[in-house]
Motif scaffolding. Structure first.
Motif, mmCIF file in Angstrom:
data_model
loop_
_atom_site.group_PDB
_atom_site.id
_atom_site.type_symbol
_atom_site.label_atom_id
_atom_site.label_comp_id
_atom_site.label_asym_id
_atom_site.label_seq_id
_atom_site.Cartn_x
_atom_site.Cartn_y
_atom_site.Cartn_z
ATOM 1 N N VAL A 199 0.833 -1.194 0.000
ATOM 2 C CA VAL A 199 0.000 0.000 0.000
ATOM 3 C C VAL A 199 0.875 1.254 0.000
ATOM 4 O O VAL A 199 0.713 2.136 -0.822
ATOM 5 C CB VAL A 199 -0.951 0.018 1.218
ATOM 6 N N ASP A 200 1.840 1.338 0.915
ATOM 7 C CA ASP A 200 2.640 2.556 1.088
ATOM 8 C C ASP A 200 4.124 2.202 1.101
ATOM 9 O O ASP A 200 4.677 1.839 2.139
ATOM 10 C CB ASP A 200 2.220 3.263 2.370
ATOM 11 N N LYS A 201 4.761 2.313 -0.063
ATOM 12 C CA LYS A 201 6.186 1.958 -0.198
ATOM 13 C C LYS A 201 7.057 2.820 0.710
ATOM 14 O O LYS A 201 7.951 2.312 1.379
ATOM 15 C CB LYS A 201 6.648 2.128 -1.650
ATOM 16 N N GLU A 202 6.795 4.120 0.719
ATOM 17 C CA GLU A 202 7.634 5.045 1.476
ATOM 18 C C GLU A 202 7.569 4.772 2.984
ATOM 19 O O GLU A 202 8.586 4.822 3.668
ATOM 20 C CB GLU A 202 7.262 6.496 1.168
ATOM 21 N N PHE A 246 19.313 -7.104 -3.088
ATOM 22 C CA PHE A 246 18.967 -5.829 -3.695
ATOM 23 C C PHE A 246 17.477 -5.613 -3.466
ATOM 24 O O PHE A 246 16.656 -6.401 -3.939
ATOM 25 C CB PHE A 246 19.320 -5.847 -5.187
ATOM 26 N N ILE A 247 17.126 -4.564 -2.720
ATOM 27 C CA ILE A 247 15.731 -4.255 -2.393
ATOM 28 C C ILE A 247 15.421 -2.878 -2.965
ATOM 29 O O ILE A 247 16.159 -1.924 -2.730
ATOM 30 C CB ILE A 247 15.501 -4.256 -0.866
ATOM 31 N N ARG A 248 14.319 -2.806 -3.723
ATOM 32 C CA ARG A 248 13.954 -1.517 -4.307
ATOM 33 C C ARG A 248 12.449 -1.424 -4.507
ATOM 34 O O ARG A 248 11.777 -2.430 -4.712
ATOM 35 C CB ARG A 248 14.665 -1.294 -5.629
ATOM 36 N N PRO A 249 11.923 -0.204 -4.455
ATOM 37 C CA PRO A 249 10.510 -0.025 -4.798
ATOM 38 C C PRO A 249 10.361 -0.036 -6.307
ATOM 39 O O PRO A 249 11.241 0.433 -7.033
ATOM 40 C CB PRO A 249 10.190 1.359 -4.226
ATOM 41 N N LYS A 297 2.708 -0.419 -7.207
ATOM 42 C CA LYS A 297 2.768 -0.415 -5.745
ATOM 43 C C LYS A 297 3.366 -1.748 -5.298
ATOM 44 O O LYS A 297 2.661 -2.627 -4.789
ATOM 45 C CB LYS A 297 1.387 -0.194 -5.152
ATOM 46 N N LYS A 298 4.679 -1.891 -5.543
ATOM 47 C CA LYS A 298 5.379 -3.135 -5.232
ATOM 48 C C LYS A 298 6.761 -2.834 -4.674
ATOM 49 O O LYS A 298 7.363 -1.813 -4.995
ATOM 50 C CB LYS A 298 5.571 -3.994 -6.486
ATOM 51 N N ILE A 299 7.231 -3.761 -3.872
ATOM 52 C CA ILE A 299 8.626 -3.784 -3.433
ATOM 53 C C ILE A 299 9.230 -5.013 -4.095
ATOM 54 O O ILE A 299 8.651 -6.100 -4.055
ATOM 55 C CB ILE A 299 8.736 -3.895 -1.897
ATOM 56 N N ARG A 300 10.402 -4.843 -4.705
ATOM 57 C CA ARG A 300 11.086 -5.953 -5.375
ATOM 58 C C ARG A 300 12.353 -6.283 -4.598
ATOM 59 O O ARG A 300 13.098 -5.383 -4.212
ATOM 60 C CB ARG A 300 11.425 -5.579 -6.807
ATOM 61 N N VAL A 301 12.551 -7.575 -4.388
ATOM 62 C CA VAL A 301 13.719 -8.047 -3.639
ATOM 63 C C VAL A 301 14.417 -9.100 -4.486
ATOM 64 O O VAL A 301 13.789 -10.070 -4.911
ATOM 65 C CB VAL A 301 13.311 -8.665 -2.278
ATOM 66 N N LEU A 302 15.706 -8.900 -4.722
ATOM 67 C CA LEU A 302 16.513 -9.887 -5.428
ATOM 68 C C LEU A 302 17.520 -10.453 -4.436
ATOM 69 O O LEU A 302 18.290 -9.706 -3.823
ATOM 70 C CB LEU A 302 17.258 -9.256 -6.616
ATOM 71 N N LEU A 303 17.479 -11.769 -4.258
ATOM 72 C CA LEU A 303 18.419 -12.463 -3.380
ATOM 73 C C LEU A 303 19.306 -13.352 -4.236
ATOM 74 O O LEU A 303 18.801 -14.107 -5.063
ATOM 75 C CB LEU A 303 17.665 -13.324 -2.360
ATOM 76 N N GLU A 304 20.608 -13.274 -4.037
ATOM 77 C CA GLU A 304 21.553 -14.133 -4.741
ATOM 78 C C GLU A 304 22.544 -14.678 -3.731
ATOM 79 O O GLU A 304 23.040 -13.941 -2.892
ATOM 80 C CB GLU A 304 22.342 -13.350 -5.802
ATOM 81 N N SER A 305 22.837 -15.960 -3.851
ATOM 82 C CA SER A 305 23.830 -16.564 -2.965
ATOM 83 C C SER A 305 24.332 -17.870 -3.555
ATOM 84 O O SER A 305 23.621 -18.521 -4.332
ATOM 85 C CB SER A 305 23.223 -16.835 -1.585
ATOM 86 N N PHE A 352 8.358 -10.292 7.704
ATOM 87 C CA PHE A 352 8.375 -8.842 7.866
ATOM 88 C C PHE A 352 7.284 -8.176 7.023
ATOM 89 O O PHE A 352 6.580 -7.271 7.474
ATOM 90 C CB PHE A 352 9.756 -8.293 7.476
ATOM 91 N N MET A 353 7.129 -8.628 5.778
ATOM 92 C CA MET A 353 6.200 -7.989 4.842
ATOM 93 C C MET A 353 4.730 -8.220 5.189
ATOM 94 O O MET A 353 3.868 -7.540 4.648
ATOM 95 C CB MET A 353 6.478 -8.453 3.410
ATOM 96 N N LYS A 354 4.440 -9.138 6.077
ATOM 97 C CA LYS A 354 3.041 -9.373 6.459
ATOM 98 C C LYS A 354 2.373 -8.093 6.954
ATOM 99 O O LYS A 354 1.177 -7.905 6.786
ATOM 100 C CB LYS A 354 2.950 -10.474 7.519
ATOM 101 N N LYS A 355 3.141 -7.197 7.556
ATOM 102 C CA LYS A 355 2.605 -5.936 8.052
ATOM 103 C C LYS A 355 2.251 -4.972 6.936
ATOM 104 O O LYS A 355 1.358 -4.157 7.079
ATOM 105 C CB LYS A 355 3.670 -5.228 8.897
ATOM 106 N N TYR A 356 3.006 -5.041 5.860
ATOM 107 C CA TYR A 356 2.931 -4.001 4.842
ATOM 108 C C TYR A 356 2.279 -4.436 3.536
ATOM 109 O O TYR A 356 1.924 -3.595 2.734
ATOM 110 C CB TYR A 356 4.345 -3.482 4.526
ATOM 111 N N GLU A 357 2.148 -5.727 3.329
ATOM 112 C CA GLU A 357 1.618 -6.202 2.052
ATOM 113 C C GLU A 357 0.191 -5.741 1.825
ATOM 114 O O GLU A 357 -0.614 -5.673 2.735
ATOM 115 C CB GLU A 357 1.675 -7.731 1.968
#
Length: 176
Positions: A70-73, A99-102, A107-115, A131-136
């Motif tokens: 809902v609110d990226k900022e 790498f985490i970016r809006p 209205k999305k947050i994108r997360v790239l995980l590499e390992s 963590f995202m359960k609060k904000y999704e």
């Protein structure tokens, strides 16, 4: 944005997993033909087969996560975000990257995980999911978004009422 990051880092080559590759000396845009020609040029100058060249590349496990929000900022400026981001960076440190970016368009947050280690990616994903359960958006549906929908519908009905046309039935006010 690949180009913006390239300019910040003064990089000649940049790209994304999707295949969007920019050779800044040739063009500020991703161009498949230029990329193909650069690959052929590199293969020609090395005199090595493409299969040998590809075998040198280090492969990492990757996970791309997209969260409707809902609110990226508000999320990105929260104390909890700083904590989870640092936790994930510490888990991956030296073994990959995060790498985490809006999203710039949704209205999305994108997360790239590499390992190198898939278990680390799974653990980071689970922590970020929690963590995202609060904000999704899906968990906020009954909150802000729901009330925005109600407001829009009430506004629509009010406009139709003012036009005296609700559901195709002309409304006539009683003069009494």
């Amino acid at each position: 944005n690949v180009l913006r990051k390239m300019l910040e880092e003064n990089a000649a080559l940049g790209g994304e997993q999707s295949g969007h590759i920019i050779f800044l000396k040739n063009s500020p845009n991703g161009d498949g033909i230029v990329t193909s020609l650069k690959l052929l040029e590199a293969l020609s100058s090395s005199n090595k087969r493409i299969s040998l060249q590809a075998s040198i590349m280090k492969k990492y496990h990757q996970k791309l996560l997209n969260y409707d929000i809902v609110d990226k900022e508000a999320m990105l400026n929260s104390e909890e975000y700083s904590v989870i981001k640092n936790d994930i960076q510490n888990m991956i440190s030296g073994k990959g990257r995060v790498f985490i970016r809006p999203s710039g368009t949704e209205k999305k947050i994108r997360v790239l995980l590499e390992s190198k280690d898939k278990n680390i990616i799974d653990k980071c994903k689970n922590n970020f999911d929690e963590f995202m359960k609060k904000y999704e958006w899906t968990n906020s549906f009954n909150g802000i978004y729901y009330w925005q929908m109600c407001y829009n519908y009430i506004t629509f009905l009010y406009i139709k009422w003012k036009e005296k046309d609700i559901g195709g039935i002309k409304y006539v006010k009683n003069k009494n």
